[in-house]
Design a protein around this motif. Structure first.
Motif, mmCIF file in Angstrom:
data_model
loop_
_atom_site.group_PDB
_atom_site.id
_atom_site.type_symbol
_atom_site.label_atom_id
_atom_site.label_comp_id
_atom_site.label_asym_id
_atom_site.label_seq_id
_atom_site.Cartn_x
_atom_site.Cartn_y
_atom_site.Cartn_z
ATOM 1 N N LEU A 165 -21.819 -38.837 39.668
ATOM 2 C CA LEU A 165 -20.168 -38.731 39.619
ATOM 3 C C LEU A 165 -19.633 -39.962 39.151
ATOM 4 C CD1 LEU A 165 -19.825 -37.012 43.216
ATOM 5 C CD2 LEU A 165 -20.011 -35.828 40.869
ATOM 6 N N VAL A 166 -18.861 -40.017 38.072
ATOM 7 C CA VAL A 166 -18.320 -41.335 37.761
ATOM 8 C C VAL A 166 -16.824 -41.229 37.543
ATOM 9 C CG1 VAL A 166 -18.336 -42.859 35.596
ATOM 10 C CG2 VAL A 166 -20.302 -41.597 36.188
ATOM 11 N N TRP A 167 -16.146 -42.312 38.365
ATOM 12 C CA TRP A 167 -14.772 -42.396 38.046
ATOM 13 C C TRP A 167 -14.491 -43.558 37.278
ATOM 14 C CZ3 TRP A 167 -17.449 -41.007 42.653
ATOM 15 C CH2 TRP A 167 -17.051 -39.851 43.217
ATOM 16 N N LEU A 168 -13.768 -43.244 36.519
ATOM 17 C CA LEU A 168 -13.413 -44.398 35.145
ATOM 18 C C LEU A 168 -12.197 -45.154 35.847
ATOM 19 C CD1 LEU A 168 -13.840 -42.336 32.042
ATOM 20 C CD2 LEU A 168 -15.455 -44.103 33.014
ATOM 21 N N GLY A 169 -12.390 -46.545 35.679
ATOM 22 C CA GLY A 169 -11.063 -47.291 36.129
ATOM 23 C C GLY A 169 -10.910 -47.779 37.578
ATOM 24 N N ARG A 170 -12.080 -47.307 38.328
ATOM 25 C CA ARG A 170 -11.729 -47.347 39.755
ATOM 26 C C ARG A 170 -12.877 -48.279 40.353
ATOM 27 N NH1 ARG A 170 -8.968 -42.982 42.001
ATOM 28 N NH2 ARG A 170 -9.115 -44.387 44.000
ATOM 29 N N ARG A 171 -12.365 -49.104 41.119
ATOM 30 C CA ARG A 171 -13.179 -50.158 41.831
ATOM 31 C C ARG A 171 -13.843 -49.627 43.389
ATOM 32 N NH1 ARG A 171 -12.432 -54.555 38.847
ATOM 33 N NH2 ARG A 171 -10.392 -54.772 37.827
ATOM 34 N N HIS A 172 -13.126 -48.776 43.973
ATOM 35 C CA HIS A 172 -13.318 -48.392 45.146
ATOM 36 C C HIS A 172 -12.536 -46.881 45.447
ATOM 37 C CE1 HIS A 172 -14.291 -48.366 49.501
ATOM 38 N NE2 HIS A 172 -12.910 -48.140 49.676
ATOM 39 N N ILE A 173 -13.142 -46.169 46.089
ATOM 40 C CA ILE A 173 -12.485 -44.980 46.618
ATOM 41 C C ILE A 173 -12.786 -44.832 48.128
ATOM 42 C CG2 ILE A 173 -12.022 -42.480 46.262
ATOM 43 C CD1 ILE A 173 -13.070 -42.734 43.364
ATOM 44 N N ALA A 174 -11.731 -44.761 48.962
ATOM 45 C CA ALA A 174 -12.077 -44.513 50.200
ATOM 46 C C ALA A 174 -12.731 -43.317 50.691
ATOM 47 C CB ALA A 174 -10.529 -44.413 50.960
ATOM 48 N N GLY A 175 -13.926 -43.394 51.471
ATOM 49 C CA GLY A 175 -14.664 -42.432 51.818
ATOM 50 C C GLY A 175 -15.900 -42.001 50.835
ATOM 51 N N ILE A 176 -15.829 -42.521 49.618
ATOM 52 C CA ILE A 176 -17.030 -42.448 48.974
ATOM 53 C C ILE A 176 -18.050 -43.615 49.328
ATOM 54 C CG2 ILE A 176 -17.751 -42.709 46.530
ATOM 55 C CD1 ILE A 176 -15.975 -40.031 47.104
ATOM 56 N N GLU A 177 -18.850 -43.220 50.130
ATOM 57 C CA GLU A 177 -20.074 -44.144 50.549
ATOM 58 C C GLU A 177 -21.178 -43.459 50.676
ATOM 59 O OE1 GLU A 177 -18.374 -43.796 55.065
ATOM 60 O OE2 GLU A 177 -17.648 -45.183 53.731
ATOM 61 N N PRO A 178 -22.457 -44.013 50.725
ATOM 62 C CA PRO A 178 -23.795 -43.511 50.636
ATOM 63 C C PRO A 178 -23.754 -42.794 51.949
ATOM 64 C CG PRO A 178 -23.957 -45.782 49.912
ATOM 65 C CD PRO A 178 -22.529 -45.510 50.438
ATOM 66 N N GLY A 179 -24.540 -41.692 51.938
ATOM 67 C CA GLY A 179 -24.623 -40.616 53.191
ATOM 68 C C GLY A 179 -23.476 -39.695 53.210
ATOM 69 N N ARG A 180 -22.290 -39.814 52.774
ATOM 70 C CA ARG A 180 -21.388 -39.145 52.850
ATOM 71 C C ARG A 180 -21.442 -37.645 52.289
ATOM 72 N NH1 ARG A 180 -15.999 -39.941 54.773
ATOM 73 N NH2 ARG A 180 -14.919 -37.855 55.218
ATOM 74 N N HIS A 181 -21.105 -36.731 52.784
ATOM 75 C CA HIS A 181 -21.326 -35.194 52.351
ATOM 76 C C HIS A 181 -19.934 -34.954 51.494
ATOM 77 C CE1 HIS A 181 -25.007 -33.724 53.767
ATOM 78 N NE2 HIS A 181 -24.896 -34.883 54.897
ATOM 79 N N LEU A 182 -20.130 -34.363 50.207
ATOM 80 C CA LEU A 182 -18.665 -33.928 49.583
ATOM 81 C C LEU A 182 -19.138 -32.610 48.660
ATOM 82 C CD1 LEU A 182 -18.687 -35.030 46.163
ATOM 83 C CD2 LEU A 182 -18.413 -37.218 47.586
#
Length: 126
Positions: free
Chosen positions: A83-100
């Motif tokens: 999954l690639v978010w262009l122009g983003r440095r960080h997104i709250a909740g997007i972290e290793p181990g998280r289900h989505l």
């Protein structure tokens, strides 16, 4: 219980006892992905609009000279979709181990499945 049913449950039990931890985890992720209505990542093809569900394995911020990107590998037990978010440095909740669950159009980059700027829903932590 018929003989065939007894053999089936015995096979499942033996398979579970002899399977590696990675195989058991992959099987569990495939089951959870199906429950959330996700298409198995192994069946996704280029150009197809899909909904995939799974666990984030890695999350990497890639600074580029003109466009930073946030990339996350989503594993559903069958394959990985980046999954690639262009122009983003960080997104709250997007972290290793998280289900989505993520939705978008599948592209190929270096023979790997990629979804750019996906719509996503975070699953509640377990």
């Amino acid at each position: 219980m018929s003989t065939d049913e007894g053999r089936g449950s015995l096979r499942r039990m033996l398979r579970r006892l002899t399977a590696s931890e990675a195989e058991i985890e992959a099987q569990e992720l495939r089951r959870e992905s199906a429950e959330h209505g996700g298409v198995p990542a192994g069946q996704c093809t280029r150009g197809q609009v899909v909904s995939v569900a799974g666990r984030l394995r890695t999350v990497v911020y890639t600074p580029r000279t003109n466009l930073p990107t946030l990339e996350a590998d989503l594993y559903d037990g069958s394959d990985v979709v980046t999954l690639v978010w262009l122009g983003r440095r960080h997104i709250a909740g997007i972290e290793p181990g998280r289900h989505l669950t993520a939705r978008g159009r599948v592209a190929l980059r270096d023979d790997r499945k990629v979804i750019y700027n996906p719509y996503y829903e975070l699953e509640p932590p377990k």
